[in-house]
Each structure stands twice: as C-alpha cells, then as structure tokens.
Design an enzyme around this catalytic site. Structure first.
Site, PDB file in Angstrom:
ATOM      1  CB  CYS A 158      -0.952  -0.023   1.190  1.00 62.17           C
ATOM      2  SG  CYS A 158      -1.846  -1.577   1.269  1.00 62.17           S
ATOM      3  CG  HIS A 291      -2.416   4.264   5.132  1.00 61.78           C
ATOM      4  ND1 HIS A 291      -2.379   4.233   3.758  1.00 61.78           N
ATOM      5  CD2 HIS A 291      -2.500   2.962   5.521  1.00 61.78           C
ATOM      6  CE1 HIS A 291      -2.436   2.983   3.339  1.00 61.78           C
ATOM      7  NE2 HIS A 291      -2.514   2.194   4.373  1.00 61.78           N
ATOM      8  CG  HIS A 326      -6.542   0.807   0.831  1.00 60.35           C
ATOM      9  ND1 HIS A 326      -5.593   1.439   0.069  1.00 60.35           N
ATOM     10  CD2 HIS A 326      -5.878   0.156   1.827  1.00 60.35           C
ATOM     11  CE1 HIS A 326      -4.386   1.174   0.574  1.00 60.35           C
ATOM     12  NE2 HIS A 326      -4.537   0.399   1.637  1.00 60.35           N
TER      13      HIS A 326
END
Lengths: 398, 350
Positions: A158, A291, A326
């Site tokens: 990520c 995040h 995401h």
C-alpha cells in the site's frame, strides 16, 4: 535542489479527472457503491470504490486496446492527464522518466484465464500471459507515452506509489533526470477482494475510517500521478507550478508481515523523517491526508504515531479513503493529487461518515468540507503490508 | 563506486557456500531447473517453513546469509528486485479463490503474495527500520535496486543490502512455454550452448550483496556502474550504447578483461550478444552463465554474484568460459537482456 510538481492526473471512483474529482469533493460525494463491473460473488455484499466504466469504455478513454489490463488503462488515463496538465514545452528535449507502482499488475486478466491456462497452456491469449507481472503494465503505458529514459515499477504493497514519487524526486535531485511522471495504479480484482476478505478486514458497509466503531476498509481502484520537475524545467513552464515536494521518508515497521506495531514505529519514523527533510516544524503542517484505511489496526497505530509526532496540537486531518476506497498501489499517487488540490483550492476534505470518537486518541478528523482555508503544507501518509511506511510532504508555492 | 562486502547466492547449483566456487556443474534434465535448498531451520520455525512459498524461503535466506557473510547484523537500508514476485503463493491463492468460487478462502497465501514480502521479511529478521524498497520491473528489477543503492549512498546511507530473486512457478513456466521461449524436451542445462538451438530453460535464483562505501578484508570488488536501456534497433546501436557506457566510466573496451554475457541458448536471441562481442570484445575473456541458473527476469543478479566471486578469487571456474583470452579478471562488464530490457553492469577489482 528543489523538486516541483508541475502537473497532476487522476482517475478514481469519484472522477475520471481532476475537475470531476474536485466536483465530488465540493459535493462531499462518496464513490463507495455496490460492485457492478467486477464479476464476483461478493458484488451484493462488499461495497467498493469501483470506477463505473467497463474495460471497453476505459480503453476508449485511454486510446488503448481493450485487451490491456484495467490497471494499465487507469494508468495511461491518469498519467496522460498529468502530462497534459504540466504542459512542458519541448518535453522530449529533457531526460524524462515514468516511475509507476502497482500491486496487482495484470491480475484482473490472469484470474479470468487462469483455470483454462493451467489446464492447457495453449488456451490463453498471448497478451493476457504477457501482462501478468507488475512491470508489464508500466511498460505498456511508458511505450504509449513515448518515455524511454527511466522506466521502472515499485511494488511495496500500500505504500508503493509513495515510494515511486520518492524515487522520482531522488532521480531529479541527483541530476539523473529532469522530468518524472510518478505515481501508481491498481484495478479491483477478485484476487485482492478475496484476499482482504479472507483477512476479515473488509467492511460490509461504506467504511468509516478513524471512527470508534469502524469495521474495516473498502477496496477501491484507479490511478494517480504527479509530474515532478527540476528547477531548470520549472523555469520554462507556461503555468507556474503550484507545489513542491519538500519532504519524504521511507521506513519499515519491522514488526509483522500484515499488522502495524501498536505504537506505530514505522509510521512515526516515516513522518518524522519527512518532517526532518522538509526542515518544517511540525506545527507548520496544515493538513494530514491520513493513510486511514478504516481497519482497527491501522487507524490506531497511525493515530498513536501522529500523537507522538505532533503532541496535543495535531493538524487538521482526514482519510479520503471514505471517498475512494483503498486503491492499494495507487493510493499514495491518488492522495498526492488530493494533497495538491487541498493547497490549490484552500480546501480540507471531510472524513465522510465519521460519528464516534476513537477511545485511544483525544482527536477527531475533519468531518465537514472546509473551504477558504489557507493550506500551505500537507503531509500524506501511506503504510502497507510488510511494514512499509512512507510519508510525503508537499508545500504550496505562493 | 560501492564495495561489495558480502554476497551469497542460492541457485540451482551449489552456490550458497562461499568456501567453494562452482567445482562442478549440477546437471538437470528438462527445461526448468530449481534451486538447491539450504537449511531453512536456521531462519524459520518448522511450522512456517511448511506454510511458506519457496521464493520467500530461498530469497530471505540468501539475504540473511549475505548479512552474515558481510558480518553486518542490521543493514543501513534494503532494496531488492523481483520480476514476477511471489508467483507460487499467488497462484496457490488464485486456485483457492477460483476452486471455492470465492467462498472458502484461506489468507495464508495471500499474506505472502505481495512483492515486498522478502524485503520486509529481511527487515523484520535483521531489525532494519530504514529505507525498504522492492522493484518489480521485469529485466530492470535488479538494476533499479542497484540504482536505488547508489542514490542512497549519496544520501548518507551505508551498508545497503541489495538483491534480486525469482522462482520457477507453474504459472511463469507455462507463460514462458506459451510465449515460445522454452527449449523442446528432452534437453539438459549442460548442453544449453552445445549447438545452434531454439529456446532456453526456465530457471531461478536469489543473489544478494551488501554494499558499502568503505572496503574491508571481506571485500569482493566494487559495483562501478549500471545502465538500463530498451531494445536497441540493431547491433550498431548496442555497440555505441556500450562504448558510451564504458567511456562514461572512464574505460575503453581494451581495458576490460572479462565480459559476462547473458546468452540464453536461443541462437536467434544470442545473435545480438555475439555481434557485440565480435565488434568490441575480441581481446576479452567471454563468460556465459545461464547453463547454471536458467533464464529468468533477474538473472543479472546471479551474474553479478559470479563477477563478485571471480574478482575476489582472481580465478574463473572452467564451466563459465566461452572464450579464454587468459586475462586477469580486474575489470568485468556484464551485458544481459530480458525481452526488451537491456542492462550493462560494470565491476572493478579493488
């Protein structure tokens, strides 16, 4: 040596380009919905930030054959917008690079042909076999963009596209390149959807990052790129760059393969490292693009680390993953574009659907769209599997 | 220039023990070859060894053994490359997802499937909280991590662990087969270059290097330069790129002693390597290596391990030699390509 942001390009569930994205932010319109494009048994139960275009429609937008992986189609659409936005005179006289990132490569195609291919290897289309790996997707886009000098792909889960932006900036600072298109791309696929689902970290409702009652993340898809240029290139631009990349750091939590350490050691090191490089005091940060995945683990570690870095006086912050889901390897590229929009527009995006204070920390995210705010310095965080933690800091050029 | 102060390679040959250097070639029958396992219980508990994908095991072990070889407990940074990534566990997970129609999926393989698994495993085991990168760009994966290391050294980092690794998975093997890259069976690795033939053999390995700014008593040699480029239009363009690379590193072709060439055994593809050698390297000792490790996206890391061992020992195992011009191996050039990704690497004896 300064690194300027000369252009930006994006495609996610909240818009096919920067203008549409801005409209969605102005209306606080989330892109989380039921899955309708990806063929999956979870379509009715697991919401996602899906871009509502078929591959054929995306191929038309990208001017690529529909046989190109969805990851590649997103990549070209956003990278091309970024290059057009930068509008660099005589681009081909500079040393130009394309540093992309993704986690799935052409997995969306591989999973469709996989069964037949493993029964009989002659059964699969050559192009499906060719574009499985992460680098293949970057190669297709670089060729279409006519970029040859520096082309590579980073895949650190990520945090992938934060690291591609860092790598691009370092090539410029070390005088190895003049212009770098950096960011990342990822498409929804059954591989990641079922992977995150098997880890039981997907929310079956639209996600609620930083909320005490959060249940997990929603996956998203898309691509985001920035055009980084040297001072020399910046001087030639018809449109003055709006931002600089002033700080970045890549650190490792070195705690667990998929979970963050409770005190967020990697997160802390990434944020403090980026601050140290920028030379800014932590009070100067006006906004943190978190995040903020919405998982129990990430949001606690990240917020504890933020408290350690910023003390009681934390900046305004929000997770835009409530808008886009995401987007994995694309998320830091996407959120770099958001960070620059925040500065250009004097806007702080709301952390949609937030209701209840997390018990571990005394602060809460911004919950309503703020406009007319002076946003001069933005920190963007990206943390991933394998403890890969990266933070970027962008500053507004007045 | 960065000094190679430690290196270990796990490959289909007996390469993990640095007290010997390729005393013999292990012969294999067929068009795919697999790594010789090392004792993984030194690195993982038996339960995890059973659950782990092969590449995670031999990749992580090669990295950890390299740290040990260099006498470094915690590296200053980690940067690695892998073409296909963790393909074996990825395909295991895909089978699970598809066979169960997405209803009964175990996360074990998914957790291991991200490209950064090996880099992060090494970070975890060596307690390295610093810069950690993983490149996944086909034939440039290893070279990108090397460039990352060169930049890191300028930025104040030292003792940087770099490396590259790939595995023969069912999927990558089938893909090579589908793309028409593999040699028809029956064949053996030891006869990869014995006659003009089509196709190569699928291979794998993991090779790591601990790169430092200072040399020490364990130094193998130095990485002096690296260049990546896309497919040259013809042999003349390759020649001029190579000449320019050498002169950028203050060398003429004559000053090179050894050229390691990424011949893959397919004479159609090897023609370009032959043309480069004929035009520039008629006085150099020429080595080939894919009979040992097979063809894979990051095989240049295996060749870099060979160059490092050769520089330190100042001798060349017989099995590598294609043309022997009896030169002391001081300046070594590696030229390799993988389907449109071409790379030149320069090594110097110190």
């Amino acid at each position: 040596m300064q690194v300027y942001v000369a252009g930006k390009g994006i495609i996610t569930a909240i818009g096919n380009n920067v203008a549409e994205t801005l409209q969605s932010f102005r209306k606080s319109k989330s892109g989380i919905s039921h899955i309708t494009i990806l063929p999956t048994v979870h379509a009715g139960t697991l919401p996602a930030g899906e871009v509502k275009f078929t591959n054929e429609q995306l191929a038309e937008l990208a001017q690529l054959p529909a046989s190109v992986s969805r990851t590649g189609l997103f990549s070209l659409i956003a990278a091309r917008e970024a290059i057009n936005d930068a509008n660099i005179p005589h681009l081909n006289k500079w040393r130009v690079g394309f540093i992309s990132a993704n986690t799935v490569g052409g997995m969306d195609h591989t999973e469709n042909i996989f069964k037949a291919f493993h029964e009989d290897h002659t059964k699969a289309d050559l192009s499906d076999v060719e574009q499985h790996d992460s680098g293949a997707v970057t190669g297709i886009v670089a060729e279409k963009l006519g970029i040859k000098d520096f082309v590579t792909t980073i895949s650190t889960a990520c945090s992938s596209s934060a690291n591609s932006i860092m790598y691009g900036a370092r090539l410029i600072k070390n005088n190895l390149a003049d212009v770098i298109i950096a960011g990342g791309t990822d498409a929804l696929c059954r591989f990641t959807l079922n992977g995150f689902n098997s880890l039981m970290i997907l929310d079956d409702r639209p996600c609620t990052p930083y909320d005490e009652n959060r249940k997990g993340l929603n996956l998203g898809e898309g691509a985001g790129y920035v055009v980084l240029v040297s001072e020399k290139v910046a001087e030639t631009l018809p449109k003055k760059p709006s931002a600089k990349l002033v700080g970045y750091a890549n650190a490792n939590d070195a705690f667990h393969q998929t979970a963050s350490s409770p005190e967020g050691k990697g997160n802390f090191l990434a944020m403090t490292g980026a601050l140290a490089m920028s030379g800014l005091p932590h009070e100067a940060i006006d906004y943190i693009n978190l995040h903020g995945t919405g998982t129990l683990n990430n949001d606690v570690s990240e917020s504890i680390a933020i408290q350690r870095v910023f003390g009681m006086n934390v900046p305004k912050m929000s997770s835009t993953k409530a808008f886009t889901g995401h987007t994995l390897g694309a998320c830091a590229g996407v959120e770099a574009v958001f960070s620059i929009i925040a500065m250009e527009e004097g806007m702080i995006f709301p952390n949609l659907r937030w209701q209840t204070q997390m018990k571990e920390v005394p602060f809460k995210p911004v919950t309503e769209l703020m406009t007319g705010v002076e946003v001069n310095h933005v920190m963007s965080n990206s943390f991933g599997f394998g403890g890969n933690c990266s933070s970027l800091i962008f500053s507004k050029i007045k | 220039m960065l000094y190679i102060n430690g290196t270990v390679c796990i490959s289909p040959q007996n390469t993990s023990d640095n007290s010997v250097f390729l005393p013999e070639v292990k012969p294999y029958t067929g068009n795919k070859i697999y790594c010789v396992d090392v004792d993984y219980t030194k690195f993982f508990d038996p339960g995890s060894i059973r659950r782990m994908g092969r590449l995670i095991k031999f990749g992580t072990a090669a990295g950890m053994l390299t740290l040990k070889d260099a006498g470094v407990e915690t590296p200053g940074a980690i940067s690695t490359g892998t073409g296909y990534g963790l393909m074996d566990v990825s395909q295991k997970f895909l089978h699970n997802v598809i066979d169960s129609n997405e209803t009964s999926v175990s996360p074990t393989s998914f957790i291991q499937s991200t490209h950064n698994t090996v880099s992060s495993n090494i970070a975890l085991m060596s307690g390295c909280h610093a810069h950690n990168n993983t490149f996944a760009h086909r034939g440039f994966s290893f070279e990108s991590s090397l460039l990352d290391a060169f930049l890191l050294a300028k930025e104040g980092y030292d003792n940087i662990l770099v490396g590259a690794y790939d595995e023969v998975s069912d999927h990558s093997y089938r893909s090579m087969k589908r793309l028409g890259l593999l040699r028809e069976e029956p064949c053996t690795n030891t006869e990869l270059f014995t006659a003009e033939q089509k196709g190569t053999i699928a291979g794998e390995a993991a090779a790591f290097f601990l790169l430092s700014k200072e040399k020490n008593e364990n130094t193998y040699g130095a990485f002096a330069g690296c260049k990546t480029f896309s497919a040259p239009a013809n042999a003349d363009e390759l020649k001029s790129i190579t000449t320019a690379f050498l002169s950028a590193n203050n060398l003429s072709a004559n000053e090179l002693d050894v050229v390691v060439s990424g011949h893959c055994g397919d004479s159609r593809l090897d023609a370009l390597n032959e043309a480069l050698i004929d035009s520039l390297f008629t006085q150099q000792t020429i080595l080939v290596y894919k009979q040992l490790c097979g063809e894979y996206m990051t095989s240049s890391a295996f060749a870099a391990w060979l160059a490092a061992r050769i520089m330190k020992l100042q001798s060349i195992p017989e099995t590598l030699i294609k043309v022997n011009r009896q030169r002391q191996p001081k300046n070594i050039l590696l030229y390799n390509s993988h389907r449109g990704n071409h790379a030149l690497l320069l090594f110097k004896h110190v």
